[in-house]
Design a protein around this motif. Sequence first.
Motif, mmCIF file in Angstrom:
data_model
loop_
_atom_site.group_PDB
_atom_site.id
_atom_site.type_symbol
_atom_site.label_atom_id
_atom_site.label_comp_id
_atom_site.label_asym_id
_atom_site.label_seq_id
_atom_site.Cartn_x
_atom_site.Cartn_y
_atom_site.Cartn_z
ATOM 1 N N SER A 21 0.929 -1.187 -0.066
ATOM 2 C CA SER A 21 0.005 0.132 0.038
ATOM 3 C C SER A 21 0.884 1.172 0.007
ATOM 4 O O SER A 21 0.708 2.167 0.746
ATOM 5 C CB SER A 21 -1.108 0.054 1.336
ATOM 6 O OG SER A 21 -0.236 -0.254 2.351
ATOM 7 N N ALA A 22 1.760 1.208 -0.797
ATOM 8 C CA ALA A 22 2.748 2.472 -0.819
ATOM 9 C C ALA A 22 1.788 3.611 -1.480
ATOM 10 O O ALA A 22 1.175 3.466 -2.264
ATOM 11 C CB ALA A 22 3.962 2.167 -1.667
ATOM 12 N N LYS A 23 2.353 4.624 -0.963
ATOM 13 C CA LYS A 23 1.637 5.949 -1.418
ATOM 14 C C LYS A 23 2.809 6.760 -2.364
ATOM 15 O O LYS A 23 4.046 6.471 -2.298
ATOM 16 C CB LYS A 23 1.348 6.971 -0.320
ATOM 17 C CG LYS A 23 0.374 6.092 0.542
ATOM 18 C CD LYS A 23 -0.405 7.051 1.727
ATOM 19 C CE LYS A 23 -1.316 6.210 2.286
ATOM 20 N NZ LYS A 23 -0.564 5.116 2.685
ATOM 21 N N GLY A 24 2.255 7.856 -3.285
ATOM 22 C CA GLY A 24 3.112 8.309 -4.256
ATOM 23 C C GLY A 24 4.229 9.073 -3.610
ATOM 24 O O GLY A 24 5.456 9.221 -3.683
ATOM 25 N N GLU A 25 3.856 9.687 -2.327
ATOM 26 C CA GLU A 25 4.555 10.560 -1.516
ATOM 27 C C GLU A 25 5.847 9.750 -0.842
ATOM 28 O O GLU A 25 7.055 10.108 -0.768
ATOM 29 C CB GLU A 25 4.037 11.443 -0.508
ATOM 30 C CG GLU A 25 4.666 12.317 0.219
ATOM 31 C CD GLU A 25 5.424 13.495 -0.822
ATOM 32 O OE1 GLU A 25 4.577 13.938 -1.886
ATOM 33 O OE2 GLU A 25 6.474 13.857 -0.499
#
Length: 348
Positions: free
Chosen positions: A307-311
């Motif tokens: 669940s990595a985020k762009g930031e």
Amino acid sequence: MLTKDNKWPMPAQQPQHFANITNLHSFALPATCRQLIELTCQSQLPEVPWNAQTLILGEGTNTIFLDNFNGCVLVNKLKGLHVKETATDFLVTAQAGENWHDFVVFLHDKGIHGLENLALIPGTVGAAPVQNIGAYGVEVGTFIEAVAGWDCKKSEATLWSHNECSFGYRSSRFKRPEWRHIIITAVHFRIPKNWQPVLSYKELMDLPENVSATQLMERIIAVRTEKLPDPSDIPNAGSFFKNPTVPEEFARTLKAKYPELPQYPQANGQVKLAAAWLIEQAGLKQVAYGDAAVHQRQALVLINLGSAKGEELKRLAQHIIRVVFETYGVQLEPEVRLISAEGLMAHI
Ligand SMILES: Cc1cc2nc3c(=O)[nH]c(=O)nc-3n(C[C@H](O)[C@H](O)[C@H](O)COP(=O)(O)OP(=O)(O)OC[C@H]3O[C@@H](n4cnc5c(N)ncnc54)[C@H](O)[C@@H]3O)c2cc1C
């Protein structure tokens, strides 16, 4: 043109608004776009809504949406293959939405050899010239005779010859931001009949000189399967960074300090360095920001653990670039295409 299954291309679908595009890029960060259009037929081209925020997408294996994208995503699904031959060459035209690996296998099964070293590279035929895909000593540009495209600004079809494509290491004229208004619709290949295997890479050097094209392709598939994470298991976009090139003199200084650093002299007097080595030896393999991490078997590949985020991915990439520069004085650049809310990012 008929598709390779002898079917006519699919009719155009209606554009979708505020569509979820998480599954349209292989790094699979959560993202939406304002409008999504599937390009299934050349007759749609004059109607393509073009502005600075239109983005052409193949299978999204070299593109990462770091945020919800405010523009229109145009997914290229043009299909069709055509083969002719002369006394010396096969002349093959592939529509841009064909899957690259399926195309390599199709040619191989027809006895047309030359692209085996490029087997299992994910993505579409149309994206292959954009960054002049390459692997194991072969670059696709060598086999490209011309690229056909649609100029969205002029609303006309155009053809670029091999020389006009300006192929280089992971680059071509189509990768430059000022050429984003070109939709590649088909790629014309000229593949010599007198096939010579390219075995210069260390993973292939033990193969006999009379290796068959099938054995070569099987080896490439085995090596890649072992080394690279499959995006359907672990979302990723392949090599996140390019292998940097530096002047010869600087490469010599680095070699004196780091004798193990793999170096590849280039024809233009520059030396290419293995970015994976720089990252690994700088102790960056264990670094992660949230679920954005470095792949343990291939440090050049950044991965999404779930669940990595762009930031988080952005901070991880910035951290790697900073530490590699502070350690070796070498500037890493992303190979992937990073897309922010506003569009293609010039820098990370
Ligand atoms: C596991 C893995 C391994 C990889 N290994 C390699 C490798 O060995 N060598 C290598 O070179 N690459 C490699 N890649 C990168 C990637 O596979 C290639 O860059 C591929 O060509 C991308 O195809 P795509 O259709 O997914 O392109 P996308 O990501 O959809 O698009 C890439 C770029 O091309 C543009 N584009 C796409 N289609 C068109 C079109 N029809 N007209 C105009 N512009 C277009 C897009 O706007 C974008 O800028 C790897 C990727 C992964 C995930």
